[in-house]
Design a protein around this motif. Sequence first.
Motif, PDB file in Angstrom:
ATOM      1  N   LYS A   1       0.824  -1.383   0.123  1.00  0.00           N
ATOM      2  CA  LYS A   1      -0.383   0.000   0.101  1.00  0.00           C
ATOM      3  C   LYS A   1       0.669   1.155  -0.240  1.00  0.00           C
ATOM      4  CE  LYS A   1      -3.761  -2.346   2.300  1.00  0.00           C
ATOM      5  NZ  LYS A   1      -3.439  -3.188   2.504  1.00  0.00           N
ATOM      6  N   ILE A   2       1.914   1.567  -0.726  1.00  0.00           N
ATOM      7  CA  ILE A   2       2.308   2.687  -1.455  1.00  0.00           C
ATOM      8  C   ILE A   2       2.685   3.140  -2.462  1.00  0.00           C
ATOM      9  CG2 ILE A   2       5.577   3.270  -0.859  1.00  0.00           C
ATOM     10  CD1 ILE A   2       5.933   0.611   0.699  1.00  0.00           C
TER      11      ILE A   2
ATOM     12  N   GLU B   1       5.323   8.719  -3.099  1.00  0.00           N
ATOM     13  CA  GLU B   1       6.045   7.452  -1.697  1.00  0.00           C
ATOM     14  C   GLU B   1       7.104   6.795  -1.436  1.00  0.00           C
ATOM     15  OE1 GLU B   1       4.910   5.557   2.422  1.00  0.00           O
ATOM     16  OE2 GLU B   1       3.081   5.545   0.884  1.00  0.00           O
ATOM     17  N   LEU B   2       7.394   6.325  -3.105  1.00  0.00           N
ATOM     18  CA  LEU B   2       8.538   5.337  -2.876  1.00  0.00           C
ATOM     19  C   LEU B   2       9.136   6.090  -3.775  1.00  0.00           C
ATOM     20  CD1 LEU B   2      10.161   2.508  -3.108  1.00  0.00           C
ATOM     21  CD2 LEU B   2       9.040   2.052  -5.145  1.00  0.00           C
ATOM     22  N   ALA B   3       9.602   6.672  -4.083  1.00  0.00           N
ATOM     23  CA  ALA B   3       9.535   8.174  -5.015  1.00  0.00           C
ATOM     24  C   ALA B   3      11.362   8.879  -3.518  1.00  0.00           C
ATOM     25  CB  ALA B   3       9.210   9.175  -5.906  1.00  0.00           C
ATOM     26  N   ASN B   4       9.602   8.881  -2.706  1.00  0.00           N
ATOM     27  CA  ASN B   4      10.282  10.267  -1.937  1.00  0.00           C
ATOM     28  C   ASN B   4      11.511   9.283  -1.004  1.00  0.00           C
ATOM     29  OD1 ASN B   4       8.961  12.311  -2.950  1.00  0.00           O
ATOM     30  ND2 ASN B   4       7.212  12.099  -1.563  1.00  0.00           N
TER      31      ASN B   4
ATOM     32  N   ASP C   1      15.089   8.347  -2.441  1.00  0.00           N
ATOM     33  CA  ASP C   1      15.269   9.423  -3.053  1.00  0.00           C
ATOM     34  C   ASP C   1      15.986   8.992  -4.233  1.00  0.00           C
ATOM     35  OD1 ASP C   1      16.252  11.856  -3.391  1.00  0.00           O
ATOM     36  OD2 ASP C   1      18.710  11.303  -2.689  1.00  0.00           O
ATOM     37  N   ILE C   2      14.277   8.747  -5.040  1.00  0.00           N
ATOM     38  CA  ILE C   2      14.441   7.754  -6.762  1.00  0.00           C
ATOM     39  C   ILE C   2      13.433   9.244  -7.473  1.00  0.00           C
ATOM     40  CG2 ILE C   2      14.220   6.786  -7.976  1.00  0.00           C
ATOM     41  CD1 ILE C   2      15.554   4.596  -6.441  1.00  0.00           C
ATOM     42  N   PRO C   3      13.688   9.997  -8.208  1.00  0.00           N
ATOM     43  CA  PRO C   3      12.698   9.903  -9.024  1.00  0.00           C
ATOM     44  C   PRO C   3      11.343   9.804  -9.493  1.00  0.00           C
ATOM     45  CG  PRO C   3      14.904  11.233 -10.331  1.00  0.00           C
ATOM     46  CD  PRO C   3      14.889   9.637  -9.424  1.00  0.00           C
ATOM     47  N   ILE C   4       9.750   9.666  -8.747  1.00  0.00           N
ATOM     48  CA  ILE C   4       9.091   9.463  -9.405  1.00  0.00           C
ATOM     49  C   ILE C   4       8.906   8.869 -10.927  1.00  0.00           C
ATOM     50  CG2 ILE C   4       7.214  11.573  -9.565  1.00  0.00           C
ATOM     51  CD1 ILE C   4       5.569   9.965  -8.280  1.00  0.00           C
ATOM     52  N   SER C   5       9.121  10.083 -11.396  1.00  0.00           N
ATOM     53  CA  SER C   5       9.442   9.799 -13.469  1.00  0.00           C
ATOM     54  C   SER C   5      10.238   8.402 -13.344  1.00  0.00           C
ATOM     55  CB  SER C   5       9.239  10.651 -14.349  1.00  0.00           C
ATOM     56  OG  SER C   5      10.804  10.977 -13.751  1.00  0.00           O
ATOM     57  N   GLN C   6      10.754   7.856 -12.837  1.00  0.00           N
ATOM     58  CA  GLN C   6      11.601   6.716 -12.941  1.00  0.00           C
ATOM     59  C   GLN C   6      10.972   6.371 -11.985  1.00  0.00           C
ATOM     60  OE1 GLN C   6      16.362   7.181 -11.773  1.00  0.00           O
ATOM     61  NE2 GLN C   6      16.553   5.262 -11.868  1.00  0.00           N
TER      62      GLN C   6
END
Length: 77
Positions: A22-23, A27-30, A33-38
């Motif tokens: 349930k992430i 939230e995973l990007a933050n 420390d990986i861009p959400i687009s990646q």
Amino acid sequence: MRDIEYIKAFGINLKKLRTENKIAQEELANSSDIPISQIGRIERGEINTTISTVYALSKALKINVQELFNFNIEKKE
């Protein structure tokens, strides 16, 4: 040589693990420390990610790195 099927299967498994926990992608990007687009490109199998990114994802998901590789690929004859 890149194995597209393997890269796509990795992305599908990452998305499965993320949603089971349930992430949201954001939230995973933050937390990794990986861009959400990646994150999106990895989940769609559009990019061949690095070992350091895989490690960051596993830490953010609080799972062992091996779980990200726990998937099967059907070989085409």
